[in-house]
Write a protein that holds these residues in place. Sequence first.
Motif, PDB file in Angstrom:
ATOM      1  N   ASP A  71       0.815  -1.305   0.134  1.00 57.96           N
ATOM      2  CA  ASP A  71       0.085   0.005  -0.096  1.00 57.96           C
ATOM      3  C   ASP A  71       0.812   1.367   0.038  1.00 57.96           C
ATOM      4  O   ASP A  71       1.342   1.553   0.949  1.00 57.96           O
ATOM      5  N   LYS A  81       0.302   4.104   0.218  1.00 63.00           N
ATOM      6  CA  LYS A  81      -0.240   5.376   1.237  1.00 63.00           C
ATOM      7  C   LYS A  81       0.358   5.113   2.558  1.00 63.00           C
ATOM      8  O   LYS A  81       0.456   5.919   3.487  1.00 63.00           O
ATOM      9  N   LYS A  82       0.835   3.960   2.700  1.00 67.72           N
ATOM     10  CA  LYS A  82       1.236   3.473   4.108  1.00 67.72           C
ATOM     11  C   LYS A  82       2.901   3.368   4.468  1.00 67.72           C
ATOM     12  O   LYS A  82       3.630   2.889   5.404  1.00 67.72           O
ATOM     13  N   HIS A  83       3.590   3.524   3.123  1.00 68.28           N
ATOM     14  CA  HIS A  83       5.279   3.372   3.224  1.00 68.28           C
ATOM     15  C   HIS A  83       5.681   4.447   2.512  1.00 68.28           C
ATOM     16  O   HIS A  83       5.235   4.869   1.322  1.00 68.28           O
ATOM     17  N   GLU A  84       6.741   4.979   2.726  1.00 66.70           N
ATOM     18  CA  GLU A  84       7.802   5.877   2.064  1.00 66.70           C
ATOM     19  C   GLU A  84       8.804   5.134   1.245  1.00 66.70           C
ATOM     20  O   GLU A  84       9.601   4.063   1.862  1.00 66.70           O
ATOM     21  N   THR A 122      11.197   0.040   1.079  1.00 65.49           N
ATOM     22  CA  THR A 122      10.614   1.351   1.698  1.00 65.49           C
ATOM     23  C   THR A 122      11.500   1.364   3.088  1.00 65.49           C
ATOM     24  O   THR A 122      12.062   0.639   3.385  1.00 65.49           O
ATOM     25  N   SER A 167       9.965   1.670   6.095  1.00 61.95           N
ATOM     26  CA  SER A 167       9.730   0.499   6.859  1.00 61.95           C
ATOM     27  C   SER A 167      10.077  -0.858   6.631  1.00 61.95           C
ATOM     28  O   SER A 167       9.518  -1.560   7.656  1.00 61.95           O
TER      29      SER A 167
END
Length: 301
Positions: A30, A32-35, A68, A70
């Motif tokens: 997703d 939107k949840k990871h950079e 990412t 994270s």
Amino acid sequence: MITLNSDRGFVKVESWKDIEELAGFTINLDPKKHELKEIIGRYIFKDYIKCGLSNCHTPHGKGYIVSTKSGPVTNIGHNCGKNHFDIEFDQLSKSFERDIALHNYRENIGSFLITSSFYKEEVDNIREGELGADNLFKKSQLLTRKTSGCPDYVVTHILKMVRSRNPNLIRVREASESETEELEAIQNKKLPRPYHIEENIGELKGLPFLYDENNLRKLIVVDLNEGLKFLSDLDIDNGDFKELKYWSSWCSDVERKIENIKSIVQTGITLLNKNNLLQLKEVLIDHEQQKEYIQFITKNM
């Protein structure tokens, strides 16, 4: 084809299964949840693979392996990356492509240098002997320089043929009265007396040997030999991008250049054959000029 940037530098990966076994790899990330952290690989396939973003999954044949901040890792196409990670992805992908290119340039030059002695020996062999490139070039220069001993009128004629790239041997002679009258009837106009006509009396074989693009000194000494010498001193690890790009391309073209030189040498052998060159005497009207030219060819060729 898959290329990964690992602790050992860029490495080729044979199977997509190896990518799926990377730590943290997911096919449903997703955005939107990871950079985005970095691009760690690139792939180009004939068969399409679905994008790993959860809101996309569009099949594509070319894309990147990204990590990412994270932890999770996935694959995304270039357009997907630009759409979801904006300019950051664009900058990272350009940097990654540049790094891969630089790596490939270094590998290509390094591989070439391992066999460079073979190419140098091959070039040396091409240059040696009576029918070698050096001797052929030296003899050809006698035909195109007025200070070489070749009669000036012959040099002028040869240079004219080279400029026009026309190997046909043309002799100019005075037309007879009957020939002039026949031409007047055909052209329906009065012609001056005496009238001169051109006759095609043969073909000088091997003329392209004298063309500038076939100059053996430029091709062998200036390009190949100087290039090989420069490469032997080139710092591959610290060379800049533009320099390494040029020399990588140069290395890839050496075999073609050598084959081209071999072909030019054969053209030179054809041109400098005595019987071939003696055809030029037929374009000379003056018998003393013919005699002088024959003596020159007999002595020098």
